[in-house]
Write a protein that holds these residues in place. Sequence first.
Motif, PDB file in Angstrom:
ATOM      1  N   GLU A 160       2.143   1.777  -3.460  1.00 59.98           N
ATOM      2  CA  GLU A 160       1.066   2.284  -4.319  1.00 59.98           C
ATOM      3  C   GLU A 160       0.838   3.768  -4.088  1.00 59.98           C
ATOM      4  OE1 GLU A 160      -1.614  -1.824  -4.700  1.00 59.98           O
ATOM      5  OE2 GLU A 160      -1.980  -0.409  -3.063  1.00 59.98           O
ATOM      6  N   GLU A 161       0.878   4.191  -2.839  1.00 52.12           N
ATOM      7  CA  GLU A 161       0.682   5.602  -2.516  1.00 52.12           C
ATOM      8  C   GLU A 161       1.846   6.457  -3.031  1.00 52.12           C
ATOM      9  OE1 GLU A 161       0.088   5.753   1.688  1.00 52.12           O
ATOM     10  OE2 GLU A 161      -2.031   5.161   1.564  1.00 52.12           O
ATOM     11  N   ASN A 165       0.822  -1.207   0.000  1.00 51.26           N
ATOM     12  CA  ASN A 165       0.000   0.000   0.000  1.00 51.26           C
ATOM     13  C   ASN A 165       0.858   1.260   0.000  1.00 51.26           C
ATOM     14  OD1 ASN A 165      -1.829   2.031   2.094  1.00 51.26           O
ATOM     15  ND2 ASN A 165      -2.761   1.246   0.229  1.00 51.26           N
TER      16      ASN A 165
END
Length: 225
Positions: A117-118, A114
């Motif tokens: 992805e950010e 995550n």
Amino acid sequence: MTVQKPSLPRKTARSSGRDAYELLLEGIENGTLPAGTRLRETELAQRFSLSRTPIREALKRLEQQGLITHQPHQGMAVTSLDYNQIAELYALREMLEGMAAQLAAQHASATEINVLEEMVAADRVRIDDVTTLARTNRAFHQQLRDAGRNHYLAQALENLRLSLALLPGTTLGAPGRGAASVEDHALIVARIAARDPGGAEEAARQHIRNAFKTRIQLLQRQFTD
């Protein structure tokens, strides 16, 4: 009654040596000490407000890392890389970054994926800010290698990063390269999220091949401009 003012803490020899090394390394990395720059102890000591001893120790350490070279009758200078050396660096980086992505696909936690992805999402809105993008690009690759859970691979990549600092500028400043690099990162993360080690490795290797191609184009431009 005379009140004595507290004296400022003195830098220890160890901290001065560390400061000298970090200041010189920063100069090499940000281009203020480009390849070929002569490095004289006296001038550097004056520039950084340090004594010559920590400067000498820092130069010795940088020489051991290959970042500076002792030239006969000329003294120390920031190392200049020829084409073959650059090609060798990118070939090694392709292999190591591919391995880092492969291991990340096997070991990265959902939280780490995550985060990656950010990072990609944030970079998509800053592709025109080359300076910031270069910094976040380094952070992305750092996070990728951390997610791979291999200390020795991470150390090898860090050593390689120091050698790559000898190259002038950043490929991310080439037209279209910033956006393309971010999309390369997006594909790497997608393969990691899919738990596809082979796909992640190939995406990472292609990313480095793309960067090398841009580097070659930048080198060619130096001789034609």
